[in-house]
Scaffold this motif. Structure first.
Motif, mmCIF file in Angstrom:
data_model
loop_
_atom_site.group_PDB
_atom_site.id
_atom_site.type_symbol
_atom_site.label_atom_id
_atom_site.label_comp_id
_atom_site.label_asym_id
_atom_site.label_seq_id
_atom_site.Cartn_x
_atom_site.Cartn_y
_atom_site.Cartn_z
ATOM 1 N N GLY A 37 0.667 -1.280 -0.002
ATOM 2 C CA GLY A 37 -0.009 0.199 -0.069
ATOM 3 C C GLY A 37 0.750 1.360 -0.138
ATOM 4 O O GLY A 37 0.294 2.378 0.494
ATOM 5 N N ILE A 38 2.147 1.161 -0.573
ATOM 6 C CA ILE A 38 2.942 2.274 -0.567
ATOM 7 C C ILE A 38 3.477 2.704 -1.905
ATOM 8 O O ILE A 38 3.887 1.694 -2.546
ATOM 9 C CB ILE A 38 4.206 2.032 0.641
ATOM 10 C CG1 ILE A 38 3.834 1.906 1.794
ATOM 11 C CG2 ILE A 38 5.211 2.965 0.345
ATOM 12 C CD1 ILE A 38 4.941 1.895 2.807
ATOM 13 N N SER A 39 3.004 3.740 -2.420
ATOM 14 C CA SER A 39 3.713 4.187 -3.617
ATOM 15 C C SER A 39 3.922 5.558 -3.549
ATOM 16 O O SER A 39 3.132 6.430 -2.834
ATOM 17 C CB SER A 39 2.519 3.632 -4.645
ATOM 18 O OG SER A 39 2.430 4.629 -5.557
ATOM 19 N N ILE A 40 4.710 6.238 -4.512
ATOM 20 C CA ILE A 40 4.831 7.874 -4.360
ATOM 21 C C ILE A 40 4.244 8.097 -5.752
ATOM 22 O O ILE A 40 4.407 9.312 -6.223
ATOM 23 C CB ILE A 40 6.189 8.359 -4.514
ATOM 24 C CG1 ILE A 40 7.281 7.610 -5.293
ATOM 25 C CG2 ILE A 40 6.786 7.991 -2.813
ATOM 26 C CD1 ILE A 40 8.410 8.220 -5.347
ATOM 27 N N GLY A 41 3.432 7.223 -6.370
ATOM 28 C CA GLY A 41 3.008 7.713 -7.659
ATOM 29 C C GLY A 41 3.594 7.174 -8.644
ATOM 30 O O GLY A 41 4.885 7.208 -8.678
ATOM 31 N N ALA B 16 -4.818 6.560 -8.289
ATOM 32 C CA ALA B 16 -3.561 6.912 -8.875
ATOM 33 C C ALA B 16 -3.167 8.413 -8.275
ATOM 34 O O ALA B 16 -1.821 8.420 -7.958
ATOM 35 C CB ALA B 16 -3.512 7.093 -10.513
ATOM 36 N N GLY B 19 -1.136 8.481 -4.857
ATOM 37 C CA GLY B 19 0.429 8.140 -4.512
ATOM 38 C C GLY B 19 1.243 9.352 -4.536
ATOM 39 O O GLY B 19 1.957 9.888 -3.692
ATOM 40 N N SER B 20 1.115 10.527 -5.351
ATOM 41 C CA SER B 20 1.855 11.826 -5.442
ATOM 42 C C SER B 20 1.159 12.565 -4.230
ATOM 43 O O SER B 20 2.025 13.426 -3.853
ATOM 44 C CB SER B 20 1.903 12.647 -6.566
ATOM 45 O OG SER B 20 0.312 12.358 -7.083
ATOM 46 N N SER B 23 1.624 9.414 -0.643
ATOM 47 C CA SER B 23 2.412 8.283 -0.694
ATOM 48 C C SER B 23 1.797 7.093 -0.370
ATOM 49 O O SER B 23 2.603 6.168 0.043
ATOM 50 C CB SER B 23 3.750 8.668 0.146
ATOM 51 O OG SER B 23 4.370 9.812 -0.056
ATOM 52 N N VAL B 24 0.484 6.805 -0.506
ATOM 53 C CA VAL B 24 0.103 5.573 -0.272
ATOM 54 C C VAL B 24 -0.714 5.171 -1.584
ATOM 55 O O VAL B 24 -1.312 6.159 -2.473
ATOM 56 C CB VAL B 24 -0.854 5.778 1.072
ATOM 57 C CG1 VAL B 24 -0.199 5.677 2.309
ATOM 58 C CG2 VAL B 24 -1.724 6.759 0.880
ATOM 59 N N THR B 25 -1.166 3.942 -1.578
ATOM 60 C CA THR B 25 -2.140 3.447 -2.404
ATOM 61 C C THR B 25 -3.073 2.122 -2.074
ATOM 62 O O THR B 25 -2.319 1.908 -0.906
ATOM 63 C CB THR B 25 -1.407 3.311 -3.743
ATOM 64 O OG1 THR B 25 -2.204 2.712 -4.816
ATOM 65 C CG2 THR B 25 -0.364 2.068 -3.497
#
Lengths: 371, 270
Positions: A37-41, B16, B19-20, B23-25
């Motif tokens: 569940g972690i992403s910076i895009g 989407a 994220g920016s 920082s989660v998704t």
């Protein structure tokens, strides 16, 4: 913005030489992290990868490997941080008492940038001293996003925001760098024993492990040394006084052993893709409860550690700054006249209320006065 | 408790943007599960509007995913929440909270566990309590459980955080708050000012309440509380995305709240 990103994305016309510095396969790591569940895009991740790659090519060849440490959010722009391990032995300007060298807290060097495309350049963070670490643990302050900002606090932090950031990174790295048992081992040939990565054949033998085995705190280990109460990882070097004799430190300061086990209350574990039944190839995600945002993901033969958060540990109660110290009494030189058991001012007693007319009695005998 | 919360108009398709922003998704499993659960709930209750994603609250053993629904024909859009846990994706409604439960919820500061029926908050031993219930068929004892705490927390976060750009909602002639279809979006400059953002909740400031009571058509869009007046100062941080095309708004106290709005367009979400 379009200009810098354009140059990043442009595919070079000549084939690149094999780079001397190893950089991480960030795109794979980001895929792993997405399960947590972690992403910076997605496009930001790709641009970050490209900017790290182009930065890494400008580094000297002593820098052996680079890892993406994570992102720390601030009151304005976030900090993206990478960690590098340099094989050069000496670090300049080190005062051994105050700072530790390569064997301790300053093992890695860190670079930060505030924009994903690295358009404002990657800035190197200064090395950290042990009192900065001790102080950073006592204060609780969000970063402002400006590396040169001062850090007003009590107890007074000795440095600017770049030092505070470096201290936070050191604390987080020491407490949350974990990997499943088997990736690292202790090398007893050196004293004190050093943690080193396992040979690749042995990785191929031990892994992949079943996800159900790894789903608990016992199968993971810290592979970075944790920082003890005085802000160091290794023991203090011996201090000699003027005559060359060794001064013993006042109290015994504990060092945590390397390759330590995890404290189970600090971590929570999940297995991803749990709905369809847990297979041996599921990812195992460990999330830190003490530093929310520190995550480790294990899959197959790889693991990833990352920290995305604001740099502060979890506190269930509100923060209260430490009380100021008791005001010290004035120094009394031993052996002098004033040396009594308690300070002289305490002997003072409030002057008794005058009920008698303080004017001097009128002198009736004039002859006495003339004497 | 570690949570991610993004409440307004967050369709499953806009993930989407998270994220920016924060920082989660959500990982694929969560998205797929939510899609099914949301549609199922909509059909079961015959809902007119749409179900949106509110956010996710992480617990120690599992996480809660929360969705909400706005009835477009209500006088002031009320949100009705549903939640599900990551082990089985079925959306259930929140129970309503009595005052006593609200007070109890305020005091708890530990992490969420992820088990909605958890009740051992004051050091009670859950096993001992289970032994008291001799009759297994009796309905579970009415206690303050984690689900109540969850409902309280979601309400509180939403009260403190739900934001919309100024001008995106207007009051129509029948004194109903409706979506403004003519909303063009914030300009680049006004997107960085806090006064361009308003709380999406029943207004509490005196000015806004006074505006709503005035007879006649309400032209101003200030009938909602501005976030500028929130205390402490600097609670909200505004920046632009990397490209400058969107503005991002974050709450420092509720770290997991994020809001984005695309400049010069009526697209926004939070």
């Amino acid at each position: 913005w379009t200009k810098t990103n354009d140059s990043l994305l442009k595919i070079p016309e000549e084939a690149l030489d094999e780079p001397e510095v190893k950089f991480p396969q960030l795109l794979n790591d980001f895929n792993l992290l997405e399960w947590a569940g972690i992403s910076i895009g997605r496009s930001e991740s790709y641009r970050l990868f490209l900017s790290i790659k182009s930065f890494v090519q400008t580094l000297p060849s002593e820098v052996e490997r680079i890892r993406f440490f994570g992102k720390i959010t601030t009151r304005s722009l976030p900090y993206f941080i990478i960690e590098g391990y340099s094989t050069s032995d000496s670090l300049e300007d080190l005062n051994e008492l105050v700072q530790e060298g390569k064997s301790g807290v300053n093992k890695y060097t860190y670079w930060v940038t505030q924009r994903v495309d690295g358009s404002d350049g990657w800035i190197k963070l200064p090395h950290v001293t042990s009192d900065q670490i001790v102080c950073a643990r006592l204060i609780r302050r969000l970063l402002t996003g400006d590396l040169n900002a001062s850090v007003p606090s009590y107890p007074i932090f000795n440095g600017l925001e770049s030092n505070y950031l470096r201290a936070l990174i050191a604390i987080i790295n020491g407490s949350t760098s974990i990997s499943p048992d088997g990736f690292y081992e202790l090398d007893d040939s050196e004293d004190p024993p050093v943690v080193k990565p396992v040979e690749s054949e042995s990785i191929n033998e031990n892994f992949p492990k079943l996800a159900t085995d790894i789903n608990n705190a016992d199968s993971w280990k810290h592979h970075e040394l944790e920082i003890n109460t005085i802000g160091r990882v290794t023991a203090l070097p011996e201090q000699t006084d003027e005559s060359g004799e060794v001064i013993e430190p006042d109290s015994d300061i504990e060092l945590t052993p390397p390759l330590n086990n995890l404290t189970p209350e600090d971590w929570t574990f999940r297995i991803s893709a749990g709905g369809s039944g847990i297979s041996g190839q599921s990812y195992v995600i460990a999330k830190s409860l003490r530093f929310p945002g520190a995550v480790a993901v294990y899959a197959d033969r790889k693991y990833v550690n990352i920290y995305i958060g604001n740099g502060l540990p979890f506190m269930s109660k509100s923060y209260t700054p430490p009380l100021p110290l008791i005001v010290s009494d004035e120094y009394v030189k031993p052996g002098s006249e004033e040396d009594t058991d308690y300070p002289t001012w305490q002997l003072l007693v409030e002057q008794v209320d005058t009920r008698v007319d303080p004017t001097p009695p009128v002198i009736e005998n004039e002859e006495e006065e003339e004497d | 408790f570690f949570f991610l919360n993004n409440s307004f108009r967050m369709d499953l398709n806009n993930i989407a943007k998270l994220g920016s922003l924060l920082s989660v998704t959500l990982n694929i499993e969560e998205v797929a599960g939510l899609e099914v659960a949301m549609l199922k709930r909509k059909i079961e209750e015959n809902l007119n509007g749409k179900l949106y994603l509110w956010g996710k609250i992480t617990g120690t053993t599992q996480d809660y995913l929360i969705a909400y629904y706005i009835d477009p024909f209500d006088e002031f859009p009320e949100k009705k929440y549903y939640f599900t846990t990551t082990s089985n994706y079925v959306l259930k409604a929140f129970p309503s909270l009595s005052d006593d439960y609200q007070n109890q919820a305020k005091k708890i500061t530990s992490l969420f566990t992820g088990d909605p029926s958890f009740f051992a908050y004051n050091g009670e031993d859950p096993d001992a309590a289970n032994e008291e219930e001799e009759d297994p068929d009796a309905p579970p004892v009415e206690r303050f459980r984690e689900i109540h705490r969850l409902a309280y927390t979601v309400n509180k976060i939403d009260h403190d955080c739900a934001v919309v750009p100024r001008g995106s909602y207007v009051v129509d002639a029948t004194k109903r708050v409706i979506n403004n279809t003519y909303f063009q979006g914030l300009s680049y400059n006004s997107a960085s000012e806090l006064r361009s953002y308003l709380h999406f909740r029943k207004p509490e400031s005196l000015q806004a309440l006074a505006l709503l009571k005035r007879p006649g058509i309400l032209k101003s869009s200030d009938f909602l509380d501005s976030i500028e007046k929130d205390s402490p100062k600097d609670l909200w941080v505004v920046n632009y995305s990397d490209s400058g095309l969107e503005s991002h708004l974050r709450n420092i106290y509720w770290e997991g709240y994020g809001f984005y709005s695309v400049v010069n367009s009526n697209e926004f979400g939070g």
